[in-house]
Enzyme design. Structure first.
Site, PDB file in Angstrom:
ATOM      1  N   TYR A 278     -50.868  45.058 -23.607  1.00 36.91           N
ATOM      2  CA  TYR A 278     -49.920  46.093 -23.185  1.00 36.91           C
ATOM      3  C   TYR A 278     -48.500  45.602 -23.475  1.00 36.91           C
ATOM      4  O   TYR A 278     -47.661  45.456 -22.591  1.00 36.91           O
ATOM      5  CB  TYR A 278     -50.093  46.477 -21.714  1.00 36.91           C
ATOM      6  CG  TYR A 278     -49.732  47.914 -21.477  1.00 36.91           C
ATOM      7  CD1 TYR A 278     -50.546  48.941 -21.960  1.00 36.91           C
ATOM      8  CD2 TYR A 278     -48.562  48.275 -20.834  1.00 36.91           C
ATOM      9  CE1 TYR A 278     -50.205  50.274 -21.788  1.00 36.91           C
ATOM     10  CE2 TYR A 278     -48.212  49.601 -20.660  1.00 36.91           C
ATOM     11  CZ  TYR A 278     -49.028  50.586 -21.129  1.00 36.91           C
ATOM     12  OH  TYR A 278     -48.688  51.890 -20.952  1.00 36.91           O
TER      13      TYR A 278
ATOM     14  N   HIS B 231     -44.795  44.508 -24.588  1.00 35.83           N
ATOM     15  CA  HIS B 231     -43.408  44.955 -24.463  1.00 35.83           C
ATOM     16  C   HIS B 231     -42.554  43.949 -25.230  1.00 35.83           C
ATOM     17  O   HIS B 231     -43.088  42.988 -25.822  1.00 35.83           O
ATOM     18  CB  HIS B 231     -43.011  45.059 -22.986  1.00 35.83           C
ATOM     19  CG  HIS B 231     -43.314  43.826 -22.185  1.00 35.83           C
ATOM     20  ND1 HIS B 231     -42.703  42.623 -22.408  1.00 35.83           N
ATOM     21  CD2 HIS B 231     -44.204  43.598 -21.182  1.00 35.83           C
ATOM     22  CE1 HIS B 231     -43.159  41.721 -21.571  1.00 35.83           C
ATOM     23  NE2 HIS B 231     -44.100  42.286 -20.818  1.00 35.83           N
TER      24      HIS B 231
ATOM     25  N   HIS C 251     -43.267  40.119 -24.916  1.00 32.79           N
ATOM     26  CA  HIS C 251     -44.370  39.599 -25.746  1.00 32.79           C
ATOM     27  C   HIS C 251     -43.913  39.461 -27.207  1.00 32.79           C
ATOM     28  O   HIS C 251     -44.184  38.461 -27.862  1.00 32.79           O
ATOM     29  CB  HIS C 251     -45.563  40.561 -25.725  1.00 32.79           C
ATOM     30  CG  HIS C 251     -46.207  40.744 -24.388  1.00 32.79           C
ATOM     31  ND1 HIS C 251     -46.167  41.933 -23.709  1.00 32.79           N
ATOM     32  CD2 HIS C 251     -46.918  39.889 -23.612  1.00 32.79           C
ATOM     33  CE1 HIS C 251     -46.840  41.813 -22.569  1.00 32.79           C
ATOM     34  NE2 HIS C 251     -47.301  40.583 -22.479  1.00 32.79           N
TER      35      HIS C 251
ATOM     36  N   SER D 108     -42.204  43.722 -17.891  1.00 32.83           N
ATOM     37  CA  SER D 108     -43.538  43.349 -17.439  1.00 32.83           C
ATOM     38  C   SER D 108     -44.469  44.508 -17.711  1.00 32.83           C
ATOM     39  O   SER D 108     -44.084  45.674 -17.568  1.00 32.83           O
ATOM     40  CB  SER D 108     -43.507  43.064 -15.924  1.00 32.83           C
ATOM     41  OG  SER D 108     -44.822  43.060 -15.407  1.00 32.83           O
TER      42      SER D 108
HETATM   43  P1  AMP Z   1     -48.901  38.549 -19.955  1.00 36.90           P
HETATM   44  O1  AMP Z   1     -49.424  39.493 -20.994  1.00 36.90           O
HETATM   45  O2  AMP Z   1     -48.151  39.235 -18.847  1.00 36.90           O
HETATM   46  O3  AMP Z   1     -49.932  37.572 -19.470  1.00 36.90           O
HETATM   47  O4  AMP Z   1     -47.785  37.665 -20.670  1.00 36.90           O
HETATM   48  C1  AMP Z   1     -48.036  36.953 -21.846  1.00 36.90           C
HETATM   49  C2  AMP Z   1     -46.891  36.023 -22.128  1.00 36.90           C
HETATM   50  O5  AMP Z   1     -45.688  36.773 -22.257  1.00 36.90           O
HETATM   51  C3  AMP Z   1     -46.653  35.011 -20.996  1.00 36.90           C
HETATM   52  O6  AMP Z   1     -46.292  33.752 -21.541  1.00 36.90           O
HETATM   53  C4  AMP Z   1     -45.507  35.625 -20.258  1.00 36.90           C
HETATM   54  O7  AMP Z   1     -44.719  34.680 -19.551  1.00 36.90           O
HETATM   55  C5  AMP Z   1     -44.718  36.244 -21.386  1.00 36.90           C
HETATM   56  N1  AMP Z   1     -43.839  37.290 -20.881  1.00 36.90           N
HETATM   57  C6  AMP Z   1     -44.183  38.319 -20.061  1.00 36.90           C
HETATM   58  N2  AMP Z   1     -43.098  39.068 -19.762  1.00 36.90           N
HETATM   59  C7  AMP Z   1     -42.049  38.488 -20.406  1.00 36.90           C
HETATM   60  C8  AMP Z   1     -40.658  38.782 -20.496  1.00 36.90           C
HETATM   61  N3  AMP Z   1     -40.115  39.820 -19.868  1.00 36.90           N
HETATM   62  N4  AMP Z   1     -39.890  37.981 -21.251  1.00 36.90           N
HETATM   63  C9  AMP Z   1     -40.409  36.909 -21.897  1.00 36.90           C
HETATM   64  N5  AMP Z   1     -41.722  36.586 -21.862  1.00 36.90           N
HETATM   65  C10 AMP Z   1     -42.523  37.361 -21.125  1.00 36.90           C
END
Ligand code: AMP
Length: 289
Positions: A32, A34, A37, A185
């Protein structure tokens, strides 16, 4: 971009890149996508030449009452976005690929998994460390890219990689934010319009706290009280925690010094938002000069 679903396909695709002498940057995600990522993918691509991204919503890091079932998913859109970032390999394993029935082994990064979010999500970082260790063994990258938004996750995974001698570098990249400061997020889609309008207060409060520290405030309790008051005054959010800790060890601080991580978690309705800033705190004398 190759989209692969099994470990064998992934290993073959990774080997093909290695045979050409390429370095591999890896971005583990739950999908998902954004801009947060995508910033990690762009960085991996720029620094390593090749970028492997995984999308896996890991059931072992969700408690039974948490949002595993309704976690947002859109593989088609994710795949288009990854392709635009020139991702080389998109790995989308299913549950039986990651956790076959015989699965018994877990990784527990002690102590730093227990503070901050870990106090309220027992077992969460055990699930995260376990799945990321597995993904690292599957993708065998040179560099893993993580986001500062999940500060504790980054600290846990850095520690795991060091303690277990994973042959890679961990890079933690800055939090990407919406124009109004809200940390991006995948969970922001859960927010109602009213909650969304209030949510930027979290980052605003962290910035106001930063300004206080820059003016000389050194009491962790004072900063925590200030942030709590500001969030309570301007939002209907329910604060789970606000904490000032050492940015590397996540150990508690009474007096702010060194690299200070101010982290918080706030519920807007049933949506749990986290945010943080790292503030280098100089000794009072250096501030005066
Ligand atoms: P997730 O899909 O939420 O598990 O996130 C995957 C990776 O993207 C993880 O290393 C998160 O810390 C990073 N991430 C998520 N949101 C952000 C953001 N707003 N800015 C930078 N990195 C992010």
């Amino acid at each position: 971009m190759r989209v692969v679903k099994t470990i064998k396909q992934l290993r073959r695709a990774v080997k093909a890149i290695r045979l050409k002498g390429g370095k591999i940057g890896f971005v583990p995600t739950m999908g998902y996508f954004h801009a947060g990522h995508l910033s990690l993918m762009a960085k991996a691509k720029r620094e390593c030449g090749a970028c492997v991204v995984s999308i896996y919503v890991n059931p072992k890091q969700f408690a039974p009452h948490e949002d595993l079932g309704r976690y947002p998913r859109d593989l088609r859109r994710d795949s288009t976005l990854a392709e635009k970032e020139n991702v080389d390999i998109l790995f989308i394993p299913s549950d039986n690929v990651v956790y076959p029935k015989s699965f018994l082994t877990y990784i527990d990064v002690e102590k730093i998994s227990r503070t901050l979010c870990g106090q309220y999500r027992p077992g969460h970082f055990r699930g995260v460390a376990t799945v990321v260790a597995k993904l690292l063994n599957m993708a065998t990258p040179d560099v893993m890219y993580l986001g500062q938004k999940d500060a504790q996750q980054a600290a846990v995974l850095k520690t795991m990689a060091a303690d277990l001698d994973f042959p890679l570098t961990v890079r933690v990249m800055p939090t990407v934010r919406e124009k109004d400061g809200l940390a991006m997020s995948s969970r922001n889609v859960y927010l109602t319009a009213r909650e969304r309008a209030q949510a930027p207060v979290l980052y605003r409060s962290l910035n106001l706290a930063r300004a206080r520290i820059q003016k000389g405030e050194r009491s962790a309790a004072g900063i925590i009280r200030f942030i709590r008051k500001n969030i309570a005054r301007h939002t209907e959010g329910k604060i789970q925690y606000v904490a000032c800790v050492d940015a590397d060890t996540l150990g508690p601080l009474k007096i702010l010094k060194g690299r200070v991580l101010i982290a918080l978690s706030v519920f807007f309705g049933s949506t749990r938002l986290i945010d943080n800033v790292i503030i280098p705190v100089k000794k009072p004398r250096e501030v005066q000069n």
